[in-house]
Design an enzyme around this catalytic site. Structure first.
Site, PDB file in Angstrom:
ATOM      1  N   GLY A 243       0.827  -1.192   0.000  1.00  0.00           N
ATOM      2  CA  GLY A 243       0.000   0.000   0.000  1.00  0.00           C
ATOM      3  C   GLY A 243       0.862   1.241   0.000  1.00  0.00           C
TER       4      GLY A 243
ATOM      5  N   GLN B 231       3.218   9.922   1.056  1.00  0.00           N
ATOM      6  CA  GLN B 231       4.467   9.153   1.055  1.00  0.00           C
ATOM      7  C   GLN B 231       5.288   9.383  -0.207  1.00  0.00           C
ATOM      8  OE1 GLN B 231       2.371   5.279   2.218  1.00  0.00           O
ATOM      9  NE2 GLN B 231       4.328   5.091   3.290  1.00  0.00           N
TER      10      GLN B 231
ATOM     11  N   CYS C 127       5.856  -0.091   7.667  1.00  0.00           N
ATOM     12  CA  CYS C 127       5.519   1.059   6.825  1.00  0.00           C
ATOM     13  C   CYS C 127       6.734   1.449   5.989  1.00  0.00           C
ATOM     14  CB  CYS C 127       5.085   2.224   7.711  1.00  0.00           C
ATOM     15  SG  CYS C 127       4.629   3.703   6.791  1.00  0.00           S
ATOM     16  N   LEU C 128       6.504   1.716   4.713  1.00  0.00           N
ATOM     17  CA  LEU C 128       7.601   2.113   3.834  1.00  0.00           C
ATOM     18  C   LEU C 128       8.248   3.423   4.289  1.00  0.00           C
ATOM     19  CD1 LEU C 128       5.949   1.252   0.402  1.00  0.00           C
ATOM     20  CD2 LEU C 128       7.656  -0.086   1.649  1.00  0.00           C
TER      21      LEU C 128
ATOM     22  N   HIS D 161      -4.436   1.625   7.883  1.00  0.00           N
ATOM     23  CA  HIS D 161      -3.048   2.095   7.892  1.00  0.00           C
ATOM     24  C   HIS D 161      -2.838   3.160   6.822  1.00  0.00           C
ATOM     25  CE1 HIS D 161       1.474   1.376   8.117  1.00  0.00           C
ATOM     26  NE2 HIS D 161       1.328   2.069   6.998  1.00  0.00           N
ATOM     27  N   GLU D 162      -3.311   2.871   5.600  1.00  0.00           N
ATOM     28  CA  GLU D 162      -3.090   3.812   4.490  1.00  0.00           C
ATOM     29  C   GLU D 162      -3.839   5.122   4.715  1.00  0.00           C
ATOM     30  OE1 GLU D 162      -0.753   3.403   2.601  1.00  0.00           O
ATOM     31  OE2 GLU D 162      -0.456   1.291   3.045  1.00  0.00           O
TER      32      GLU D 162
ATOM     33  N   HIS E  76      -2.332   7.749   6.887  1.00  0.00           N
ATOM     34  CA  HIS E  76      -1.312   8.603   6.268  1.00  0.00           C
ATOM     35  C   HIS E  76      -1.923   9.921   5.789  1.00  0.00           C
ATOM     36  CE1 HIS E  76       2.336   6.219   6.245  1.00  0.00           C
ATOM     37  NE2 HIS E  76       1.712   5.158   5.759  1.00  0.00           N
TER      38      HIS E  76
HETATM   39 NI    NI Z   1       2.622   3.294   5.807  1.00  0.00          NI
END
Ligand code: NI
Length: 173
Positions: free
Chosen positions: A47, A52, A98-99, A140-141, A144
């Site tokens: 995701g 991000q 998380c990225l 989660h997404e 952000h």
């Molecule tokens: Ni994330």
């Protein structure tokens, strides 16, 4: 398609509320979704949210592999202006990574069952129910978009771990 640079925890853009999309320019949105998809695949995530990739817009992509959803894959989903409503008080705890917080993972409580709605590239309203890991990824997404990273949702910070120091194999979001 272009692989974009992923913002990391500490970046201002990850702390702020992202803005609603009001201009449904299909060419621009298509290009952004292509670049976000390429970036997500390149980084091995499941995701990615627009902040991000340094864009303060309420845009998210994700998919759920069949191995994380009782054998049924949720294909790549492109969401504009998503909204989440919990369907009950029930919460589950599970590992997340998380990225934008590379190398780390932690146990995060999330709503077990949700309804979420969003607009597609044409501005049409879509609605889905989700539970379990599918619901977790969407929560989660969408966090952000409100300046929230998963460590801010953790209740037991002692579980915050380097992925290569734990037995868990985590997908990145
Ligand atoms: Ni994330």
């Amino acid at each position: 398609m272009t692989v974009l640079k992923i913002t990391r925890m500490g970046s201002e853009i990850l702390k702020n509320r992202a803005q609603e999309v009001t201009n449904f320019d299909k060419t621009e949105l298509n290009k952004l979704f292509e670049d976000m998809t390429e970036t997500m695949i390149d980084s091995g995530g499941i995701g990615l949210a627009a902040p991000q990739v340094n864009l303060p817009l309420r845009i998210v992509i994700f998919f759920v592999p069949d191995s994380r959803n009782n054998g049924t894959e949720i294909p790549l989903t492109k969401m504009i202006n998503p909204i989440i409503r919990p369907k009950s008080e029930s919460m589950d705890e599970d590992w997340e990574s998380c990225l934008s917080v590379p190398g780390l993972a932690g146990i995060v409580p999330r709503w077990r069952n949700i309804t979420y709605s969003y607009q597609d590239l044409d501005g049409a309203l879509k609605e889905r129910d989700a539970s379990g890991y599918h619901a977790r990824v969407v929560q989660h997404e969408c966090d952000h978009l409100d300046g929230i990273l998963y460590p801010m949702r953790m209740v037991d910070l002692s579980t915050l771990s380097f992925i290569d120091a734990t037995p868990n194999n985590n997908d990145g979001n």
